[in-house]
Motif scaffolding. Structure first.
Motif, PDB file in Angstrom:
ATOM      1  N   LYS A 146     -28.673 -17.725 -11.521  1.00  0.00           N
ATOM      2  CA  LYS A 146     -27.676 -18.471 -10.440  1.00  0.00           C
ATOM      3  C   LYS A 146     -26.258 -18.156 -10.822  1.00  0.00           C
ATOM      4  CE  LYS A 146     -31.018 -22.458 -10.515  1.00  0.00           C
ATOM      5  NZ  LYS A 146     -31.117 -24.018 -10.783  1.00  0.00           N
ATOM      6  N   PHE A 147     -25.482 -18.262  -9.760  1.00  0.00           N
ATOM      7  CA  PHE A 147     -23.944 -17.798  -9.756  1.00  0.00           C
ATOM      8  C   PHE A 147     -23.175 -18.598  -8.595  1.00  0.00           C
ATOM      9  CE2 PHE A 147     -20.420 -15.419  -8.340  1.00  0.00           C
ATOM     10  CZ  PHE A 147     -19.663 -15.277  -9.626  1.00  0.00           C
ATOM     11  N   SER A 148     -22.172 -19.240  -8.892  1.00  0.00           N
ATOM     12  CA  SER A 148     -21.117 -19.954  -8.379  1.00  0.00           C
ATOM     13  C   SER A 148     -19.818 -19.246  -8.563  1.00  0.00           C
ATOM     14  CB  SER A 148     -21.358 -21.295  -8.472  1.00  0.00           C
ATOM     15  OG  SER A 148     -22.315 -22.067  -8.236  1.00  0.00           O
ATOM     16  N   ASP A 165     -10.473 -11.419 -10.795  1.00  0.00           N
ATOM     17  CA  ASP A 165     -10.954 -12.547 -10.267  1.00  0.00           C
ATOM     18  C   ASP A 165     -11.313 -12.391  -8.728  1.00  0.00           C
ATOM     19  OD1 ASP A 165     -11.160 -15.401 -10.325  1.00  0.00           O
ATOM     20  OD2 ASP A 165      -9.354 -15.842  -9.513  1.00  0.00           O
ATOM     21  N   GLN A 166     -12.380 -11.657  -8.596  1.00  0.00           N
ATOM     22  CA  GLN A 166     -12.834 -11.038  -7.411  1.00  0.00           C
ATOM     23  C   GLN A 166     -14.334 -11.245  -7.298  1.00  0.00           C
ATOM     24  OE1 GLN A 166     -12.670  -6.861  -5.222  1.00  0.00           O
ATOM     25  NE2 GLN A 166     -11.013  -8.114  -4.482  1.00  0.00           N
ATOM     26  N   VAL A 167     -15.004 -11.711  -6.259  1.00  0.00           N
ATOM     27  CA  VAL A 167     -16.397 -11.939  -6.139  1.00  0.00           C
ATOM     28  C   VAL A 167     -16.663 -11.152  -5.078  1.00  0.00           C
ATOM     29  CG1 VAL A 167     -18.582 -13.122  -5.830  1.00  0.00           C
ATOM     30  CG2 VAL A 167     -16.538 -13.997  -7.286  1.00  0.00           C
ATOM     31  N   THR A 168     -17.663 -10.070  -4.791  1.00  0.00           N
ATOM     32  CA  THR A 168     -18.450  -9.669  -3.719  1.00  0.00           C
ATOM     33  C   THR A 168     -19.895  -9.858  -3.556  1.00  0.00           C
ATOM     34  OG1 THR A 168     -16.959  -7.466  -3.780  1.00  0.00           O
ATOM     35  CG2 THR A 168     -18.897  -7.541  -2.822  1.00  0.00           C
ATOM     36  N   VAL A 169     -20.217 -10.447  -2.474  1.00  0.00           N
ATOM     37  CA  VAL A 169     -21.651 -10.868  -2.350  1.00  0.00           C
ATOM     38  C   VAL A 169     -22.353 -10.022  -1.115  1.00  0.00           C
ATOM     39  CG1 VAL A 169     -20.964 -12.716  -0.777  1.00  0.00           C
ATOM     40  CG2 VAL A 169     -23.077 -12.711  -1.695  1.00  0.00           C
ATOM     41  N   ARG A 170     -23.484  -9.656  -1.558  1.00  0.00           N
ATOM     42  CA  ARG A 170     -24.176  -9.095  -0.554  1.00  0.00           C
ATOM     43  C   ARG A 170     -26.069  -9.373  -0.272  1.00  0.00           C
ATOM     44  NH1 ARG A 170     -23.021  -2.538  -1.375  1.00  0.00           N
ATOM     45  NH2 ARG A 170     -20.998  -2.320  -0.847  1.00  0.00           N
ATOM     46  N   LYS A 171     -26.430  -9.264   0.672  1.00  0.00           N
ATOM     47  CA  LYS A 171     -27.710  -9.449   0.792  1.00  0.00           C
ATOM     48  C   LYS A 171     -28.622  -8.708  -0.067  1.00  0.00           C
ATOM     49  CE  LYS A 171     -27.704 -11.514   5.705  1.00  0.00           C
ATOM     50  NZ  LYS A 171     -27.964 -11.500   7.003  1.00  0.00           N
ATOM     51  N   LEU A 172     -29.748  -9.268  -0.679  1.00  0.00           N
ATOM     52  CA  LEU A 172     -30.317  -8.532  -1.603  1.00  0.00           C
ATOM     53  C   LEU A 172     -31.313  -7.423  -0.814  1.00  0.00           C
ATOM     54  CD1 LEU A 172     -31.359  -8.192  -4.650  1.00  0.00           C
ATOM     55  CD2 LEU A 172     -33.335  -9.436  -3.968  1.00  0.00           C
ATOM     56  N   ASP A 173     -31.998  -7.746   0.352  1.00  0.00           N
ATOM     57  CA  ASP A 173     -32.571  -6.586   1.005  1.00  0.00           C
ATOM     58  C   ASP A 173     -31.676  -5.436   1.395  1.00  0.00           C
ATOM     59  OD1 ASP A 173     -31.360  -8.020   2.813  1.00  0.00           O
ATOM     60  OD2 ASP A 173     -33.259  -8.229   4.070  1.00  0.00           O
ATOM     61  N   TRP A 226     -24.423 -10.812  -6.492  1.00  0.00           N
ATOM     62  CA  TRP A 226     -23.051 -11.378  -6.637  1.00  0.00           C
ATOM     63  C   TRP A 226     -22.466 -10.333  -7.611  1.00  0.00           C
ATOM     64  CZ3 TRP A 226     -21.492 -15.658  -4.000  1.00  0.00           C
ATOM     65  CH2 TRP A 226     -22.388 -16.476  -3.583  1.00  0.00           C
ATOM     66  N   PHE A 227     -21.427  -9.776  -7.288  1.00  0.00           N
ATOM     67  CA  PHE A 227     -20.545  -8.945  -8.063  1.00  0.00           C
ATOM     68  C   PHE A 227     -19.284  -9.727  -8.589  1.00  0.00           C
ATOM     69  CE2 PHE A 227     -22.881  -6.533  -5.102  1.00  0.00           C
ATOM     70  CZ  PHE A 227     -23.413  -5.379  -5.773  1.00  0.00           C
ATOM     71  N   TYR A 228     -19.039  -9.786  -9.874  1.00  0.00           N
ATOM     72  CA  TYR A 228     -17.863 -10.573 -10.463  1.00  0.00           C
ATOM     73  C   TYR A 228     -17.031  -9.862 -11.339  1.00  0.00           C
ATOM     74  CZ  TYR A 228     -14.779 -13.928 -12.379  1.00  0.00           C
ATOM     75  OH  TYR A 228     -13.628 -15.025 -12.796  1.00  0.00           O
ATOM     76  N   ASP A 229     -15.754  -9.500 -10.747  1.00  0.00           N
ATOM     77  CA  ASP A 229     -14.922  -8.727 -11.693  1.00  0.00           C
ATOM     78  C   ASP A 229     -13.734  -9.764 -12.254  1.00  0.00           C
ATOM     79  OD1 ASP A 229     -12.502  -7.300 -12.420  1.00  0.00           O
ATOM     80  OD2 ASP A 229     -13.107  -5.493 -11.454  1.00  0.00           O
ATOM     81  N   ARG A 230     -13.813  -9.923 -13.485  1.00  0.00           N
ATOM     82  CA  ARG A 230     -13.024 -10.998 -13.934  1.00  0.00           C
ATOM     83  C   ARG A 230     -11.532 -10.844 -14.070  1.00  0.00           C
ATOM     84  NH1 ARG A 230     -14.834 -15.237 -17.068  1.00  0.00           N
ATOM     85  NH2 ARG A 230     -16.932 -14.170 -17.500  1.00  0.00           N
ATOM     86  N   ASP A 231     -11.206  -9.575 -14.432  1.00  0.00           N
ATOM     87  CA  ASP A 231      -9.703  -9.124 -14.318  1.00  0.00           C
ATOM     88  C   ASP A 231      -9.042  -9.505 -12.806  1.00  0.00           C
ATOM     89  OD1 ASP A 231      -9.854  -8.521 -16.961  1.00  0.00           O
ATOM     90  OD2 ASP A 231     -10.477  -6.483 -16.643  1.00  0.00           O
TER      91      ASP A 231
END
Length: 207
Positions: free
Chosen positions: A195-197, A96-104, A89-94
């Motif tokens: 953990k991230f939500s 307010d955007q989240v990018t999610v990718r599969k770990l492998d 999970w990549f979260y840019d607070r400024d």
């Protein structure tokens, strides 16, 4: 490669240990075998192809092998990278955007695989001892696969085997340098760190 993606690749490479081994390659292999968790502070500097500083940041990180980590940027922007073992999970607070990718898919033969992947490092990377420069022993790792986003990674160890610095040279000619402080090897880390939500209302982008 954007700032958060670059930071992620550097994240797992920034894990280090106090290892009494001779030679940087030996220290790297011992780290992969013996280190399970790490907590540390870092400073990250990005240099352009003319070696001019284009960005400087810093923060803290925690890591638990395999594939769990928390990378917090406190400056120049508040950003967060969390690996929960299956996703990143990549979260840019400024923004307010989240990018999610599969770990492998995100690790593959990236620089992260040097320390977070299997113990068979030389299956994916060609390792070369650079030698002693000042009080630092350096090695260089080049990926055997040619489709990656970087050309080489260099790791610098102290005479006692502690990883002091890491340099990444990407295919765009930029070099990213990490230096480390307040290192703790194998500390007990809370599972909640990994953990991230997504915050309510944040824009979520997934592969």
């Amino acid at each position: 490669m954007n700032f958060l993606e670059r930071s992620y690749f550097l994240l797992l490479l920034s894990l280090f240990a106090s290892i009494a081994e001779a030679g940087a390659i030996s220290s790297l292999k011992t780290f992969v075998q013996d280190t399970r968790t790490v907590r540390a502070a870092f400073i990250q500097t990005v240099l352009d192809k003319n070696m001019r500083t284009v960005q400087r940041g810093g923060g803290t990180m925690q890591f638990e092998r395999p594939g769990k980590f928390r990378w917090v940027y406190e400056k120049p922007y508040e950003q967060l990278i969390v690996g929960d073992g299956t996703r990143i999970w990549f979260y840019d607070r400024d923004l307010d955007q989240v990018t999610v990718r599969k770990l492998d898919l995100a690790i593959g033969t990236s620089p992260a695989a040097l320390l977070a992947g299997s113990s068979n490092i030389e299956a994916d990377f060609d390792l070369t001892e650079i030698g002693l420069q000042g009080d630092t022993e350096w090695l260089e790792a080049k990926p055997k696969a040619k489709e990656g986003t970087f050309e080489w990674v260099r790791l610098g160890f102290s005479p006692t085997g502690e990883l002091k610095a890491m340099e990444l040279h990407d295919n765009f000619g930029q070099t990213t340098v990490l230096t480390f402080s307040r290192v703790e090897q194998n500390p007990k880390l809370s599972a909640e760190l990994f953990k991230f939500s997504p915050p309510q209302g944040a824009d979520v982008i997934s592969d």
